[in-house]
Design a protein around this motif. Sequence first.
Motif, short mmCIF file in Angstrom:
data_model
loop_
_atom_site.label_atom_id
_atom_site.label_comp_id
_atom_site.label_asym_id
_atom_site.label_seq_id
_atom_site.Cartn_x
_atom_site.Cartn_y
_atom_site.Cartn_z
N LEU A 1 4.83 -28.09 -26.81
CA LEU A 1 3.59 -27.71 -27.51
C LEU A 1 3.89 -27.48 -28.99
O LEU A 1 4.86 -26.80 -29.33
CB LEU A 1 3.04 -26.42 -26.90
CG LEU A 1 2.42 -26.55 -25.51
CD1 LEU A 1 2.15 -25.17 -24.93
CD2 LEU A 1 1.15 -27.39 -25.54
N HIS A 2 3.06 -28.04 -29.83
CA HIS A 2 3.32 -27.92 -31.27
C HIS A 2 2.04 -27.99 -32.08
O HIS A 2 1.06 -28.61 -31.70
CB HIS A 2 4.27 -29.04 -31.74
CG HIS A 2 3.73 -30.42 -31.50
ND1 HIS A 2 3.84 -31.07 -30.28
CD2 HIS A 2 3.06 -31.29 -32.31
CE1 HIS A 2 3.29 -32.27 -30.36
NE2 HIS A 2 2.79 -32.42 -31.57
N THR A 3 2.11 -27.35 -33.24
CA THR A 3 1.16 -27.60 -34.31
C THR A 3 1.61 -28.88 -34.98
O THR A 3 2.80 -29.05 -35.24
CB THR A 3 1.23 -26.45 -35.35
OG1 THR A 3 0.88 -25.23 -34.69
CG2 THR A 3 0.30 -26.70 -36.52
N GLU A 4 0.67 -29.81 -35.23
CA GLU A 4 1.06 -31.06 -35.87
C GLU A 4 1.53 -30.77 -37.31
O GLU A 4 0.87 -30.03 -38.04
CB GLU A 4 -0.15 -32.01 -35.88
CG GLU A 4 0.20 -33.46 -36.17
CD GLU A 4 0.92 -34.13 -35.00
OE1 GLU A 4 1.05 -33.52 -33.93
OE2 GLU A 4 1.36 -35.27 -35.17
N ASP A 5 2.70 -31.32 -37.67
CA ASP A 5 3.24 -31.17 -39.02
C ASP A 5 3.32 -29.69 -39.43
O ASP A 5 2.86 -29.28 -40.50
CB ASP A 5 2.39 -31.96 -40.03
CG ASP A 5 2.26 -33.42 -39.62
OD1 ASP A 5 3.30 -34.04 -39.33
OD2 ASP A 5 1.13 -33.94 -39.56
N VAL B 1 -2.41 -25.67 -29.97
CA VAL B 1 -1.21 -26.50 -30.06
C VAL B 1 -1.29 -27.55 -28.95
O VAL B 1 -1.99 -27.36 -27.96
CB VAL B 1 0.08 -25.66 -29.92
CG1 VAL B 1 0.38 -24.89 -31.19
CG2 VAL B 1 0.01 -24.72 -28.73
N HIS B 2 -0.56 -28.65 -29.15
CA HIS B 2 -0.64 -29.73 -28.15
C HIS B 2 0.75 -30.30 -27.90
O HIS B 2 1.68 -30.09 -28.70
CB HIS B 2 -1.60 -30.84 -28.63
CG HIS B 2 -1.09 -31.56 -29.84
ND1 HIS B 2 -1.20 -31.03 -31.12
CD2 HIS B 2 -0.43 -32.74 -29.98
CE1 HIS B 2 -0.64 -31.86 -31.97
NE2 HIS B 2 -0.15 -32.92 -31.32
N GLY B 3 0.88 -31.02 -26.81
CA GLY B 3 2.13 -31.68 -26.47
C GLY B 3 1.82 -32.77 -25.45
O GLY B 3 0.68 -33.24 -25.37
FE FE2 Z 1 1.51 -34.06 -32.00
#
Ligand code: FE2
Length: 326
Positions: free
Chosen positions: A143-147, A285-287
Amino acid sequence: MARYVLSDIEKNELAAVADEFLATHPVWTPLEWADDIRAEAERLPVGIRRFLVSSRAAEDAVILLGNLPVDEALVPTPPSWEVAEKEAAAIREELVLLLVGSVLGEPFGWVNQQDGRLVHDVCPSKGQENSLTSASSRQQLTLHTEDVFHSCRGDYVALMCLRNPEAVGTTVALVESVDFPEPTRRVLHQDRFRFFPDDSHQVVPEHSAENPSALADRPHEVASVLFGPEEAPYLRIDADFTDAVPGDTEADTALREAAGLLAAAAERVVLSPGDAVFIDNHRAVHGRDTFTPRYDGTDRWLKRTSLVRDLRRTYVRTKSRSRLLG
Ligand SMILES: [Fe+2]
Ligand SMILES: O=C(O)CCC(=O)C(=O)O
């Protein structure tokens, strides 16, 4: 999740706007045409526009459009974004994503990511199976915040699905679905964290499993994980590319706890061809789940762009009127 499925009439109207644009702009240089594409987006069916404008105003964390036009004779999934770029694969789908995305924000790209393209390809690539980039497959994309590293990162990450034969899930966790306990919440609101460029950005030094310490030498920002409205805070985190400032064990513990709570709150969105999801990059957040790549032209394939609500934030940062961040 806010969801709108186009009627077949709306889908055909959208396809017609795209086809007319392509007929009058035979060379596909979307960076150059982004303003024209936004202007054309005024011609989209009003139901689509009304849905997107109200979802943006409500700050819906996950916005989904269904039944977007995808070419029935879609070319095989390319083996890499480089090949997709060279072969100009699925141009109309890039335009469709930019047309609908333009209602939510301004598309932009990165000089050092996918050759500075405005729309990226997300497809599995040989040799990248376990990488920490969107070209991976066998490895879960955390899971992440993009950039996450950049203060001008997008307000939305936009993903349009062209193929997803094995129904691989995009994972999403909403900040509002996590109840951060005190004092973790208080620590997360403080500037005690370092945010690094991820491996999809060509930065030196390159970091790898063999050379993990290289990450700390990359340019980075120091900021908080939680910020913004007190009643509904925004979020910035990517466990693979965020750490606590050196020596701050309290912040380190809070970071790990936050990542664990988000992972426990994650839901799955399975995109089908013709779906586009717009993930609010401040509110979620997404992954991605793991899958086995086939490398036979039938693999999962998405188009991706990032959208910012106000492009002037970017201009001020780069000191130039460019849609490309450095
Ligand atoms: Fe992404
Ligand atoms: O493949 C996905 O569903 C998401 C991949 C991802 O995180 C991205 O492309 O930014």
